[in-house]
Design a protein around this motif. Structure first.
Motif, PDB file in Angstrom:
ATOM      1  N   LEU A   1       0.841  -1.316   0.079  1.00 31.59           N
ATOM      2  CA  LEU A   1       0.041   0.017  -0.010  1.00 31.59           C
ATOM      3  C   LEU A   1       0.888   1.204  -0.095  1.00 31.59           C
ATOM      4  N   ASN A   2       1.878   1.307   0.901  1.00 32.28           N
ATOM      5  CA  ASN A   2       2.808   2.414   1.008  1.00 32.28           C
ATOM      6  C   ASN A   2       3.570   2.721  -0.644  1.00 32.28           C
ATOM      7  N   ASP A   3       3.982   1.379  -1.035  1.00 35.72           N
ATOM      8  CA  ASP A   3       4.664   1.686  -2.490  1.00 35.72           C
ATOM      9  C   ASP A   3       3.907   2.017  -3.575  1.00 35.72           C
ATOM     10  N   THR A   4       2.475   1.625  -3.447  1.00 34.57           N
ATOM     11  CA  THR A   4       1.818   1.742  -4.623  1.00 34.57           C
ATOM     12  C   THR A   4       1.065   2.960  -4.604  1.00 34.57           C
ATOM     13  N   GLU A   5       0.507   3.378  -3.279  1.00 33.90           N
ATOM     14  CA  GLU A   5      -0.585   4.562  -3.111  1.00 33.90           C
ATOM     15  C   GLU A   5       0.213   5.860  -2.549  1.00 33.90           C
ATOM     16  N   GLY A   6       1.218   5.463  -2.023  1.00 28.87           N
ATOM     17  CA  GLY A   6       2.006   6.630  -1.334  1.00 28.87           C
ATOM     18  C   GLY A   6       1.901   6.385   0.131  1.00 28.87           C
ATOM     19  N   HIS A   7       3.023   7.030   0.950  1.00 29.85           N
ATOM     20  CA  HIS A   7       2.999   6.969   2.193  1.00 29.85           C
ATOM     21  C   HIS A   7       1.758   7.874   2.758  1.00 29.85           C
ATOM     22  N   HIS A   8       1.316   9.026   2.268  1.00 27.44           N
ATOM     23  CA  HIS A   8       0.208   9.468   2.949  1.00 27.44           C
ATOM     24  C   HIS A   8      -0.790   8.540   3.169  1.00 27.44           C
ATOM     25  N   ILE A   9      -1.210   7.802   2.156  1.00 31.77           N
ATOM     26  CA  ILE A   9      -2.408   6.800   2.038  1.00 31.77           C
ATOM     27  C   ILE A   9      -1.897   5.820   3.291  1.00 31.77           C
ATOM     28  N   GLY A  10      -0.657   5.222   3.308  1.00 33.52           N
ATOM     29  CA  GLY A  10      -0.399   4.252   4.327  1.00 33.52           C
ATOM     30  C   GLY A  10      -0.534   5.007   5.762  1.00 33.52           C
ATOM     31  N   ASP A  11      -0.326   6.263   5.873  1.00 36.21           N
ATOM     32  CA  ASP A  11      -0.508   7.009   7.307  1.00 36.21           C
ATOM     33  C   ASP A  11      -2.137   7.058   7.723  1.00 36.21           C
ATOM     34  N   GLU A  12      -2.789   7.332   6.761  1.00 33.50           N
ATOM     35  CA  GLU A  12      -4.199   7.322   6.767  1.00 33.50           C
ATOM     36  C   GLU A  12      -4.663   5.900   7.216  1.00 33.50           C
ATOM     37  N   MET A  13      -4.421   5.215   6.465  1.00 36.18           N
ATOM     38  CA  MET A  13      -4.626   3.738   6.886  1.00 36.18           C
ATOM     39  C   MET A  13      -4.312   3.301   8.296  1.00 36.18           C
ATOM     40  N   LEU A  14      -3.030   3.673   8.961  1.00 37.52           N
ATOM     41  CA  LEU A  14      -2.715   3.519  10.203  1.00 37.52           C
ATOM     42  C   LEU A  14      -3.681   4.160  11.347  1.00 37.52           C
ATOM     43  N   SER A  15      -3.950   5.356  10.691  1.00 38.04           N
ATOM     44  CA  SER A  15      -4.942   6.263  11.880  1.00 38.04           C
ATOM     45  C   SER A  15      -6.483   5.491  11.886  1.00 38.04           C
ATOM     46  N   VAL A  16      -6.857   5.049  10.666  1.00 37.19           N
ATOM     47  CA  VAL A  16      -7.901   4.569  10.560  1.00 37.19           C
ATOM     48  C   VAL A  16      -8.188   3.288  11.567  1.00 37.19           C
ATOM     49  N   VAL A  17      -7.051   2.385  11.645  1.00 31.21           N
ATOM     50  CA  VAL A  17      -6.776   1.260  12.072  1.00 31.21           C
ATOM     51  C   VAL A  17      -6.678   1.375  13.688  1.00 31.21           C
TER      52      VAL A  17
END
Length: 819
Positions: A420-436
């Motif tokens: 997810l980080n590699d394909t969508e970008g770290h900002h999306i990864g950060d959002e996913m972590l916050s959601v979880v």
């Protein structure tokens, strides 16, 4: 009007009445003096000074603060008993008493009220004393009885004024009065009155003969009494000063105050040591009449997540505000005393202000400390406690629980996060972590604890558990909540997690062992995905080391033969045809739900039942393979997983030699874990060759899952190389494609069939076909399914690899040993 309003109204009316008495008595005295002027002004001045100075001396009469104090100033009224103008003496006494109280209390209104009470007592003293002397009683007896009348009137007026609230608990009653203290002050006043009378005997009072000797006989005893009791008053003030200083010093010496306690409570306690007051409180409103106060300011630094009493929690309480958003409330430390009490002095205010300042500074330091601690122990992205805070909280939760109270540790890993980080970008990864993180906090109970301990790893501590089943139920709810779709940057993503659960029914000597077990269970879940387990849904693995109940469940399931075997198709990508099924073991307990395959295998090993489990899977697979081939003759191979050591005769080798010849129409493939081949010896290599001669196939499983080496490809004779899904998780990466192409070329050179695991999309199939891969396995072709569902599929679709999808473009078929 409320009861409180009624009480306040009555209190005000009483105060006004007493102030009126003060004014009228003083005016009457002045008028009397104007009508019949005294012969000597000096005596009047001496009397005024003596009363004013003596009024400074006061002694408490109660066991609790707040009851009115008493002095000996009233005893000086003996001068008025033989006087020709007693109204003048009483008026002068009232004026002197008022001035003394107004100066000491800095409140003319309160001084007027106190003086009104004293004026009524003075009138009673003079009136009764003169009447008794006129009746022929000795002066000494008259003075004693007049003093008693003075005390009785003053006590009665005070008691009525304060609405009979002289109980020790602040209610109605008289239990707060100290009779010995009243008697002591009464005796002292009587002695003073008699002494002044004896010293001035023969005098006509302030209206004496005017001769110097008579003036001296009147004024000298007054001055002596005044000096004596002024000295006693100063001694009392010195003791009060020592008390104030001691309280402030105690507050300073106690620094740093206990940071775990409420600083307001500590502040009030130190103030109580320093100042004699009825009540202390911390409030938002400033001090009012008959009160003193000090400003108190502090940041609100409470944090349920970093406080495990609520840990549980702490998190408990879901999202906390950051320290930078805290506000600084303005409050006051207020000391108050009931009406009629000894007035506060300027020194009292200074002492209270010093304690308030110390408390404010302590709270400020505490806020700074908590802020630093928060930054050290909190994850800046999610706001959750970090690994350090988790370690401390786990130790405290384990130590504080009762012996039979269960806790559970959930080790949660967010799957496919790197992709997810590699394909969508770290900002999306950060959002996913916050959601979880947000979903975790919202899913746990108030006494549970949540932390982020790594990049994509979270830990939950469940507390106050009664059973493993309860822990499993809470875990399932958490996993379900996490897995709901999430909208990130306008696109929908579904979080996928692997969860390891370790349950502890009693206090642990080493609580870290629970974390280790939970971590191992989580890793086992991830491994099971690579071996055909669910890869598009979250899974929970229960630690086999944590629960003796799991021991019993797994042992009974193996002994009773109640394990389930499911089958996942292996497809020829060029022909889109199923030619084999991999057999995988599953078990679902009616109460705990599904027990992960990894946990099941590990527990079977620990119980010494792994060989029995493997024999059951082999027998079931061969029987199922025969039934599959009756429907689809092209399905000829059934694969089962086992470790290299198991092929020895003392394990399942002899069983294989016996059962395989009974199913000549089915080819059995033994998938040997790549990791288990590291210690292979000549006997095992010879056993593998013998099995190949008996018609069995040998596959090297999970190649590429860990630190795989080229040497693994030549350690044991084999027919199939299975490439782990971790090598194809991003086939858009040129490096991954070239690695798979090289392994396919290696297989072609050595006559191996290469199977790629973990295929989930048509795009992945097209890439594999493009680089020459001819065999694949994964959810794209079908999830592991029970025997009945697999039979239904074969009846409906035959050997078709893609059901309900477009098959890949066919290419020339090539003969392989496996297909």
């Amino acid at each position: 009007m409320t009861l409180r309003d009624t009480i306040r109204t009555r209190s005000f009316l009483g105060s006004a009445a007493l102030a009126t008495v003060t004014v009228l008595t003083a005016v009457a005295g002045v008028v009397a003096g104007l009508i019949d002027p005294p012969e000597t002004i000096v005596a009047c001045l001496v009397f005024l000074v003596a009363v004013g100075v003596t009024a400074v001396f006061q002694q408490p009469i109660g066991r609790v603060p707040g009851l009115p104090p008493f002095g000996v100033a009233g005893a000086l009224l003996v001068i008025a008993l033989p006087a020709e103008n007693p109204v003048l003496e009483v008026g002068l006494w009232v004026i002197a008493f008022f001035v003394s109280k107004a100066v000491s209390s800095r409140s003319p209104w309160m001084a007027a009220q106190w003086t009104g009470v004293g004026a009524l007592g003075a009138i009673a003293f003079v009136a009764l004393g003169r009447a008794l002397i006129a009746a022929g009683l000795p002066a000494a007896v008259a003075i004693v009885l007049a003093t008693a009348a003075h005390f009785a009137v003053v006590l009665a007026v005070y008691l009525a004024w304060q609405q009979f609230r002289w109980s020790a608990d602040g209610g109605r009653g008289l239990s707060g009065i100290s009779v010995p203290r009243i008697l002591m002050v009464f005796a002292l006043s009587t002695v003073v009155g008699l002494a002044v009378h004896v010293a001035s005997v023969g005098s006509l009072g302030l209206l004496g003969t005017g001769e110097n000797v008579e003036l001296a006989r009147m004024t000298v005893p007054l001055l002596m009494v005044a000096l004596l009791f002024y000295g006693l008053a100063k001694r009392s003030q010195t003791r009060s000063g020592e008390r104030r200083l001691s309280g402030v010093v105690d507050a300073a010496r106690a620094l740093p105050w206990d940071l775990t306690a409420d600083p307001k409570e500590a502040m009030v306690e130190f103030a109580r040591r320093a100042i004699d007051a009825t009540e202390f409180e911390v409030r938002r409103t400033p001090p009012g009449r008959n009160e003193i106060g000090a400003r108190y300011s502090a940041l609100d630094t409470t944090d349920p997540q970093l406080n495990p009493e609520s840990i549980a929690q702490a998190d408990d309480d879901v999202a906390n505000e950051h320290r930078e958003d805290a506000v600084e409330p303005q409050e006051f430390l207020v000391a108050s005393r009931k009406t009629g009490g000894v007035p506060f002095s300027a020194d009292d205010e200074l002492a209270l202000d010093a304690i308030g300042h110390i408390a404010s500074e302590t709270a400020r330091v505490r806020g700074a400390y908590d802020t630093l601690l928060d930054r050290v122990d909190r994850d800046s992205l999610t706001g959750l406690p970090n690994y350090n805070a988790f370690q401390r909280s786990l130790a405290r939760l384990n130590e504080d629980r009762t012996y039979a109270s269960g806790i559970a540790v959930l080790f949660i890993d967010l799957d496919q996060f790197k992709r997810l980080n590699d394909t969508e970008g770290h900002h999306i990864g950060d959002e996913m972590l916050s959601v979880v993180a947000t979903r975790l906090r919202a899913s746990v109970r108030p006494h549970d604890f949540v932390a982020r301990v790594g990049g994509d790893e979270f830990v939950v501590v469940l507390t106050k558990l009664q059973s493993l089943a309860e822990a499993k139920g809470v875990t399932d709810r958490i996993v379900a909540n996490i897995g709901a779709p999430a909208s990130l940057a306008g696109r929908e993503f579904r979080p996928l997690v692997s969860v390891g659960l370790a349950y502890s029914g009693h206090q642990e000597t080493d609580p870290q062992s629970i974390v280790v077990d939970a971590d191992h269970s989580m890793l086992a879940i991830k491994k099971s995905r690579r071996q055909g387990g669910p890869s598009s849904e979250s899974s929970v693995g229960i630690s086999p080391h944590r629960s003796s109940r799991i021991n019993e469940i797994v042992a009974r399931a193996i002994d009773d033969g109640s394990l389930n075997v499911v089958y996942q198709p292996i497809v020829n990508t060029l022909e889109d045809k199923i030619w084999a099924f991999e057999s995988l073991v599953r078990y679902t307990h009616p109460e705990l739900g599904r027990i992960s395959t990894a946990s099941l295998i590990e527990k079977a090993k620990g119980l010494g039942r792994m060989d029995e489990l493997t024999r059951q899977v082999i027998a079931t697979s061969l029987q199922s393979g025969r039934e599959f081939r009756k429907l689809v003759p092209g399905v000829t191979v059934m694969t089962i997983n086992l470790e290299v050591e198991q092929i020895r005769d003392e394990h399942v080798g002899a069983f294989l030699k016996d059962i395989v010849p009974r199913y000549p129409d089915v080819t059995l493939c033994l998938e040997l874990n790549e990791r288990s081949t590291k210690d292979i010896d000549d006997d095992l290599r010879a056993q593998a060759e013998l099995f190949r001669e008996l018609g069995m196939l040998i596959a090297l499983d999970d190649y590429g899952s860990e630190a795989s080496s080229v040497g693994a490809l030549v350690r044991i004779p084999m027919d199939i190389l299975k490439i782990d899904r971790s090598l194809v998780d991003n086939l858009e990466d040129t490096r991954q494609r070239e690695v798979v192409r090289a392994l396919q070329g290696f297989g072609d050179a050595f006559d191996y069939s290469t199977i790629v695991e973990g295929i989930e999309t048509q795009d992945a199939v097209d890439v594999l076909v493009g680089i020459g891969v001819r065999h694949a396995q994964g959810f794209f072709y079908g999830r592991p399914a029970p025997f009945a569902q697999t039979m239904s599929r074969l009846k409906s679709y035959g050997a078709a690899g893609t059901v309900g999808r477009s098959a890949p473009t066919a290419a020339p078929a090539e003969a392989t040993r496996a297909g």
